[in-house]
Design a protein around this motif. Structure first.
Motif, PDB file in Angstrom:
ATOM      1  N   VAL A   1     -13.563 144.987  -7.018  1.00 54.14           N
ATOM      2  CA  VAL A   1     -13.536 145.182  -5.569  1.00 54.14           C
ATOM      3  C   VAL A   1     -13.057 143.882  -4.927  1.00 54.14           C
ATOM      4  CG1 VAL A   1     -14.891 145.703  -3.506  1.00 54.14           C
ATOM      5  CG2 VAL A   1     -15.386 146.878  -5.668  1.00 54.14           C
ATOM      6  N   VAL A   2     -11.983 143.962  -4.135  1.00 55.82           N
ATOM      7  CA  VAL A   2     -11.437 142.804  -3.435  1.00 55.82           C
ATOM      8  C   VAL A   2     -11.986 142.759  -2.010  1.00 55.82           C
ATOM      9  CG1 VAL A   2      -9.311 141.729  -2.587  1.00 55.82           C
ATOM     10  CG2 VAL A   2      -9.341 142.842  -4.819  1.00 55.82           C
ATOM     11  N   ARG A   3     -12.005 143.905  -1.347  1.00 55.80           N
ATOM     12  CA  ARG A   3     -12.512 143.996   0.017  1.00 55.80           C
ATOM     13  C   ARG A   3     -13.319 145.282   0.130  1.00 55.80           C
ATOM     14  NH1 ARG A   3      -8.377 145.284   4.374  1.00 55.80           N
ATOM     15  NH2 ARG A   3      -7.131 144.436   2.701  1.00 55.80           N
ATOM     16  N   ALA A   4     -14.454 145.176   0.829  1.00 54.45           N
ATOM     17  CA  ALA A   4     -15.332 146.335   1.009  1.00 54.45           C
ATOM     18  C   ALA A   4     -15.731 146.427   2.477  1.00 54.45           C
ATOM     19  CB  ALA A   4     -16.565 146.201   0.127  1.00 54.45           C
ATOM     20  N   PRO A   5     -16.109 147.619   2.938  1.00 56.27           N
ATOM     21  CA  PRO A   5     -16.536 147.774   4.329  1.00 56.27           C
ATOM     22  C   PRO A   5     -17.724 146.870   4.644  1.00 56.27           C
ATOM     23  CG  PRO A   5     -16.294 149.912   3.284  1.00 56.27           C
ATOM     24  CD  PRO A   5     -16.161 148.878   2.218  1.00 56.27           C
ATOM     25  N   ALA A   6     -17.678 146.220   5.805  1.00 58.57           N
ATOM     26  CA  ALA A   6     -18.762 145.328   6.213  1.00 58.57           C
ATOM     27  C   ALA A   6     -19.963 146.113   6.721  1.00 58.57           C
ATOM     28  CB  ALA A   6     -18.268 144.374   7.293  1.00 58.57           C
ATOM     29  N   SER A   7     -19.729 147.314   7.203  1.00 55.78           N
ATOM     30  CA  SER A   7     -20.789 148.135   7.776  1.00 55.78           C
ATOM     31  C   SER A   7     -21.725 148.658   6.688  1.00 55.78           C
ATOM     32  CB  SER A   7     -20.181 149.312   8.534  1.00 55.78           C
ATOM     33  OG  SER A   7     -21.186 150.210   8.932  1.00 55.78           O
ATOM     34  N   ALA A   8     -23.012 148.493   6.905  1.00 56.31           N
ATOM     35  CA  ALA A   8     -24.006 148.994   5.948  1.00 56.31           C
ATOM     36  C   ALA A   8     -24.094 150.518   5.998  1.00 56.31           C
ATOM     37  CB  ALA A   8     -25.367 148.379   6.235  1.00 56.31           C
ATOM     38  N   GLU A   9     -23.706 151.123   7.146  1.00 59.79           N
ATOM     39  CA  GLU A   9     -23.776 152.580   7.268  1.00 59.79           C
ATOM     40  C   GLU A   9     -22.686 153.269   6.450  1.00 59.79           C
ATOM     41  OE1 GLU A   9     -23.198 151.105  10.697  1.00 59.79           O
ATOM     42  OE2 GLU A   9     -25.273 150.486  10.604  1.00 59.79           O
TER      43      GLU A   9
ATOM     44  N   ARG B   1     -19.479 145.576  -3.073  1.00 56.35           N
ATOM     45  CA  ARG B   1     -19.319 144.206  -2.578  1.00 56.35           C
ATOM     46  C   ARG B   1     -18.125 143.572  -3.269  1.00 56.35           C
ATOM     47  NH1 ARG B   1     -25.275 142.909  -4.239  1.00 56.35           N
ATOM     48  NH2 ARG B   1     -24.103 143.305  -6.110  1.00 56.35           N
ATOM     49  N   PRO B   2     -17.431 142.655  -2.589  1.00 54.30           N
ATOM     50  CA  PRO B   2     -16.322 141.964  -3.244  1.00 54.30           C
ATOM     51  C   PRO B   2     -16.791 141.287  -4.529  1.00 54.30           C
ATOM     52  CG  PRO B   2     -16.279 141.558  -0.895  1.00 54.30           C
ATOM     53  CD  PRO B   2     -17.565 142.282  -1.181  1.00 54.30           C
ATOM     54  N   GLY B   3     -16.009 141.454  -5.579  1.00 54.94           N
ATOM     55  CA  GLY B   3     -16.354 140.887  -6.877  1.00 54.94           C
ATOM     56  C   GLY B   3     -16.991 141.879  -7.828  1.00 54.94           C
ATOM     57  N   ASP B   4     -17.464 143.014  -7.318  1.00 54.39           N
ATOM     58  CA  ASP B   4     -18.058 144.035  -8.191  1.00 54.39           C
ATOM     59  C   ASP B   4     -16.994 144.562  -9.155  1.00 54.39           C
ATOM     60  OD1 ASP B   4     -20.488 143.850  -6.958  1.00 54.39           O
ATOM     61  OD2 ASP B   4     -20.329 145.740  -5.861  1.00 54.39           O
ATOM     62  N   GLN B   5     -17.367 144.714 -10.421  1.00 50.23           N
ATOM     63  CA  GLN B   5     -16.476 145.267 -11.425  1.00 50.23           C
ATOM     64  C   GLN B   5     -16.941 146.680 -11.750  1.00 50.23           C
ATOM     65  OE1 GLN B   5     -15.942 142.707 -14.789  1.00 50.23           O
ATOM     66  NE2 GLN B   5     -15.847 140.869 -13.515  1.00 50.23           N
ATOM     67  N   LEU B   6     -16.014 147.627 -11.665  1.00 52.83           N
ATOM     68  CA  LEU B   6     -16.331 149.028 -11.893  1.00 52.83           C
ATOM     69  C   LEU B   6     -15.421 149.597 -12.969  1.00 52.83           C
ATOM     70  CD1 LEU B   6     -16.504 150.029  -8.133  1.00 52.83           C
ATOM     71  CD2 LEU B   6     -18.441 149.569  -9.628  1.00 52.83           C
ATOM     72  N   ALA B   7     -15.943 150.564 -13.711  1.00 56.44           N
ATOM     73  CA  ALA B   7     -15.174 151.213 -14.765  1.00 56.44           C
ATOM     74  C   ALA B   7     -15.226 152.721 -14.588  1.00 56.44           C
ATOM     75  CB  ALA B   7     -15.741 150.829 -16.132  1.00 56.44           C
ATOM     76  N   SER B   8     -14.145 153.366 -14.950  1.00 58.12           N
ATOM     77  CA  SER B   8     -14.082 154.818 -14.904  1.00 58.12           C
ATOM     78  C   SER B   8     -14.920 155.397 -16.040  1.00 58.12           C
ATOM     79  CB  SER B   8     -12.630 155.277 -15.051  1.00 58.12           C
ATOM     80  OG  SER B   8     -12.577 156.678 -15.199  1.00 58.12           O
ATOM     81  N   THR B   9     -15.498 156.545 -15.789  1.00 54.60           N
ATOM     82  CA  THR B   9     -16.274 157.223 -16.831  1.00 54.60           C
ATOM     83  C   THR B   9     -15.440 158.261 -17.565  1.00 54.60           C
ATOM     84  OG1 THR B   9     -17.094 158.818 -15.205  1.00 54.60           O
ATOM     85  CG2 THR B   9     -18.463 156.878 -15.627  1.00 54.60           C
TER      86      THR B   9
END
Length: 108
Positions: A25-33, A9-17
């Motif tokens: 995340v700035v833009r994410a797919p709108a489709s739930a599938e 979702r937009p705004g999610d913060q992710l880090a590499s492992t």
């Protein structure tokens, strides 16, 4: 067994492992599938925690650059790099590309 992909979702913060790369995340797919798998350096990215420290800068060149936006091949997923890293960002196994800057309108 690979865990199921989380819904981005937009705004999610992710880090590499595997390196110090962190993204928002700035833009994410709108489709739930469609649940893309965002990875860095070949490993899926995990939710960033405030206690996680980025890896110290080394002599290896950074592949993921701070302040740059990256998009997937379809243009449905866009992330902003908030911490540089040595791993390459991929979406569903395909490398993400730098988003080109929009040209400014002429001011005549």
């Amino acid at each position: 067994m690979t865990p199921p992909a989380t819904t981005l979702r937009p705004g999610d913060q992710l880090a590499s492992t595997v390196c110090g790369a962190r993204v928002v995340v700035v833009r994410a797919p709108a489709s739930a599938e469609r649940r893309p798998v965002l990875a860095c350096g070949g490993s899926p990215m995990a939710p960033a925690t405030s206690s996680a420290q980025p890896s110290p800068p080394g002599e290896t060149p950074h592949v993921t650059l701070i302040g740059k936006r990256y998009v997937d091949a379809t243009g449905t997923l866009e992330v902003l790099c908030t911490s540089s890293g040595t791993g390459e960002l991929t979406c569903d196994g395909a490398p993400m590309t730098l988003k080109a800057a929009k040209p400014l309108p002429a001011s005549d």
